[in-house]
Design a protein around this motif. Structure first.
Motif, PDB file in Angstrom:
ATOM      1  N   ALA A  93      -8.796   5.503 -10.139  1.00 32.27           N
ATOM      2  CA  ALA A  93     -10.109   6.109  -9.901  1.00 32.27           C
ATOM      3  C   ALA A  93     -11.185   5.462 -10.768  1.00 32.27           C
ATOM      4  O   ALA A  93     -12.326   5.285 -10.324  1.00 32.27           O
ATOM      5  N   ARG A  94     -10.831   5.098 -11.987  1.00 30.50           N
ATOM      6  CA  ARG A  94     -11.780   4.436 -12.879  1.00 30.50           C
ATOM      7  C   ARG A  94     -12.240   3.089 -12.313  1.00 30.50           C
ATOM      8  O   ARG A  94     -13.340   2.615 -12.584  1.00 30.50           O
ATOM      9  N   LEU A  95     -11.387   2.483 -11.498  1.00 28.47           N
ATOM     10  CA  LEU A  95     -11.704   1.197 -10.881  1.00 28.47           C
ATOM     11  C   LEU A  95     -12.324   1.357  -9.495  1.00 28.47           C
ATOM     12  O   LEU A  95     -12.574   0.369  -8.802  1.00 28.47           O
ATOM     13  N   GLY A  96     -12.540   2.613  -9.074  1.00 31.71           N
ATOM     14  CA  GLY A  96     -13.104   2.844  -7.760  1.00 31.71           C
ATOM     15  C   GLY A  96     -12.106   2.658  -6.632  1.00 31.71           C
ATOM     16  O   GLY A  96     -12.498   2.475  -5.472  1.00 31.71           O
ATOM     17  N   LEU A  97     -10.829   2.736  -6.947  1.00 29.12           N
ATOM     18  CA  LEU A  97      -9.774   2.455  -5.970  1.00 29.12           C
ATOM     19  C   LEU A  97      -9.082   3.731  -5.509  1.00 29.12           C
ATOM     20  O   LEU A  97      -8.625   4.524  -6.330  1.00 29.12           O
ATOM     21  N   HIS A  98      -9.003   3.924  -4.199  1.00 30.34           N
ATOM     22  CA  HIS A  98      -8.122   4.956  -3.633  1.00 30.34           C
ATOM     23  C   HIS A  98      -6.750   4.327  -3.537  1.00 30.34           C
ATOM     24  O   HIS A  98      -6.546   3.363  -2.803  1.00 30.34           O
ATOM     25  N   TYR A  99      -5.792   4.874  -4.262  1.00 32.40           N
ATOM     26  CA  TYR A  99      -4.480   4.240  -4.375  1.00 32.40           C
ATOM     27  C   TYR A  99      -3.775   4.209  -3.021  1.00 32.40           C
ATOM     28  O   TYR A  99      -4.023   5.055  -2.157  1.00 32.40           O
ATOM     29  N   TYR A 100      -2.885   3.232  -2.852  1.00 31.82           N
ATOM     30  CA  TYR A 100      -2.218   3.079  -1.555  1.00 31.82           C
ATOM     31  C   TYR A 100      -1.372   4.317  -1.235  1.00 31.82           C
ATOM     32  O   TYR A 100      -0.825   4.980  -2.110  1.00 31.82           O
ATOM     33  N   PRO A 101      -1.278   4.663   0.061  1.00 32.87           N
ATOM     34  CA  PRO A 101      -0.737   5.969   0.470  1.00 32.87           C
ATOM     35  C   PRO A 101       0.680   6.257  -0.006  1.00 32.87           C
ATOM     36  O   PRO A 101       0.958   7.368  -0.473  1.00 32.87           O
ATOM     37  N   HIS A 102       1.584   5.289   0.128  1.00 35.24           N
ATOM     38  CA  HIS A 102       2.971   5.580  -0.239  1.00 35.24           C
ATOM     39  C   HIS A 102       3.119   5.807  -1.737  1.00 35.24           C
ATOM     40  O   HIS A 102       4.024   6.524  -2.174  1.00 35.24           O
ATOM     41  N   GLY A 103       2.255   5.194  -2.524  1.00 37.22           N
ATOM     42  CA  GLY A 103       2.281   5.429  -3.959  1.00 37.22           C
ATOM     43  C   GLY A 103       1.905   6.865  -4.279  1.00 37.22           C
ATOM     44  O   GLY A 103       2.577   7.540  -5.071  1.00 37.22           O
ATOM     45  N   ILE A 104       0.842   7.364  -3.661  1.00 38.37           N
ATOM     46  CA  ILE A 104       0.437   8.752  -3.886  1.00 38.37           C
ATOM     47  C   ILE A 104       1.548   9.702  -3.457  1.00 38.37           C
ATOM     48  O   ILE A 104       1.882  10.664  -4.170  1.00 38.37           O
ATOM     49  N   ARG A 105       2.133   9.450  -2.300  1.00 38.56           N
ATOM     50  CA  ARG A 105       3.247  10.284  -1.843  1.00 38.56           C
ATOM     51  C   ARG A 105       4.378  10.295  -2.849  1.00 38.56           C
ATOM     52  O   ARG A 105       4.945  11.363  -3.157  1.00 38.56           O
ATOM     53  N   ARG A 106       4.688   9.140  -3.413  1.00 43.22           N
ATOM     54  CA  ARG A 106       5.798   9.049  -4.375  1.00 43.22           C
ATOM     55  C   ARG A 106       5.472   9.849  -5.635  1.00 43.22           C
ATOM     56  O   ARG A 106       6.328  10.558  -6.168  1.00 43.22           O
ATOM     57  N   TRP A 107       4.254   9.745  -6.142  1.00 40.02           N
ATOM     58  CA  TRP A 107       3.892  10.463  -7.372  1.00 40.02           C
ATOM     59  C   TRP A 107       3.970  11.968  -7.183  1.00 40.02           C
ATOM     60  O   TRP A 107       4.462  12.690  -8.046  1.00 40.02           O
ATOM     61  N   VAL A 108       3.480  12.455  -6.040  1.00 46.41           N
ATOM     62  CA  VAL A 108       3.510  13.898  -5.803  1.00 46.41           C
ATOM     63  C   VAL A 108       4.951  14.371  -5.625  1.00 46.41           C
ATOM     64  O   VAL A 108       5.349  15.401  -6.187  1.00 46.41           O
ATOM     65  N   SER A 109       5.754  13.634  -4.849  1.00 44.43           N
ATOM     66  CA  SER A 109       7.116  14.091  -4.578  1.00 44.43           C
ATOM     67  C   SER A 109       8.001  14.011  -5.815  1.00 44.43           C
ATOM     68  O   SER A 109       8.919  14.822  -5.976  1.00 44.43           O
ATOM     69  N   ARG A 110       7.736  13.076  -6.709  1.00 47.10           N
ATOM     70  CA  ARG A 110       8.602  12.909  -7.877  1.00 47.10           C
ATOM     71  C   ARG A 110       8.101  13.640  -9.119  1.00 47.10           C
ATOM     72  O   ARG A 110       8.909  14.062  -9.948  1.00 47.10           O
TER      73      ARG A 110
END
Length: 263
Positions: free
Chosen positions: A140-157
């Motif tokens: 977010a500090r870099l103005g980037l919406h992180y790639y979708p599968h990464g977000i899914r992995r962080w929430v699920s784990r």
């Protein structure tokens, strides 16, 4: 089991290196001068190693390691955006392939981990860290919406709360907090890291190879909301018909360690 390499796949200087010692493969990041930053070409090398190891049933554990002041600072930030989007998508593919690797994967974290490499590490089955380390995700500090599968992995784990804190504030967290939220599976003094790694590999290699592969797959599918009961039931049934389960039962009756053949 020694963790020193016996067989080595050659790679260009500074590119990641693959070493194989019996059932243990080690993939080493080798750019300490840039905090083991992952370059676009490195992604292809890493994906090639995973393809090679997925085809080699004798390899049962894959260790990700590095040296220097950081485990890794992630993907080269100068390649973000614009024409680099293809590279970013390939990095997402890499982390998914680590998550779905046939063998059990362990991240050996001797130092801090930052940026995209926090997801590369999270994609591993287990993460072993040292006291004094930290991590942060600055998307977010870099103005980037992180790639979708990464977000899914962080929430699920890690859970929604931990994922929101890390993604939406870009705040670093320290070793004890990393352990508390489940990012780390073990936290030890730096001098004890290799002994801890040896204990984990010994424990994993003592398990039956067949269920280790099939249960990892099922557990990941459950976490992703992709659980298929028929597939899981078939894996359960198949395990009952293996020679390994007969060997395990005989070993239990004879009070000895089983010798698994992987079938």
């Amino acid at each position: 089991m020694s963790l020193s390499p016996e067989a080595t796949t050659e790679a260009p200087a500074a590119a990641p290196l693959l070493s194989i010692d019996g059932p243990i493969a080690t993939i080493t990041l080798r750019r300490p001068a840039t905090h083991n930053r992952i370059e676009p070409d490195d992604v292809g090398v890493l994906r090639g190693y995973l393809q090679q190891l997925n085809a080699d049933a004798s390899v049962r554990v894959i260790v990700f390691a590095s040296s220097g002041k950081s485990f890794s600072s992630g993907f080269d930030l100068t390649r973000l955006g614009g024409a680099a989007s293809a590279h970013e998508n390939t990095f997402e593919m890499l982390t998914d392939e680590i998550e779905n690797a046939r063998a059990i994967t362990i991240a050996r974290l001797h130092a801090p981990v930052y940026g995209g490499s926090t997801d590369l590490v999270l994609a591993c089955d287990f993460r072993l860290g040292v006291r004094g380390m930290r991590m942060f995700m600055p998307a977010a500090r870099l103005g980037l919406h992180y790639y979708p599968h990464g977000i899914r992995r962080w929430v699920s784990r890690l859970g929604l709360g931990a994922a929101k804190r890390l993604f939406l504030t870009s705040r670093p967290i320290q070793d004890e907090e990393m352990l508390r939220i489940g990012y780390l599976d073990a936290l030890v003094e730096p001098a004890q890291l290799d002994a801890e790694l040896m204990q984990w590999t010994d424990d994993l290699l003592a398990q039956g190879p067949v269920p280790l592969v099939s249960m990892k797959k099922t557990l990941n599918e459950v976490a992703r909301g992709q659980y298929d009961e028929a597939t899981a039931s078939a894996a359960y049934g198949a395990s009952l018909g293996t020679r390994d389960i007969q060997e395990a039962l005989a070993a239990f009756a004879e009070n000895r360690k089983p010798v698994f053949a992987g079938h």
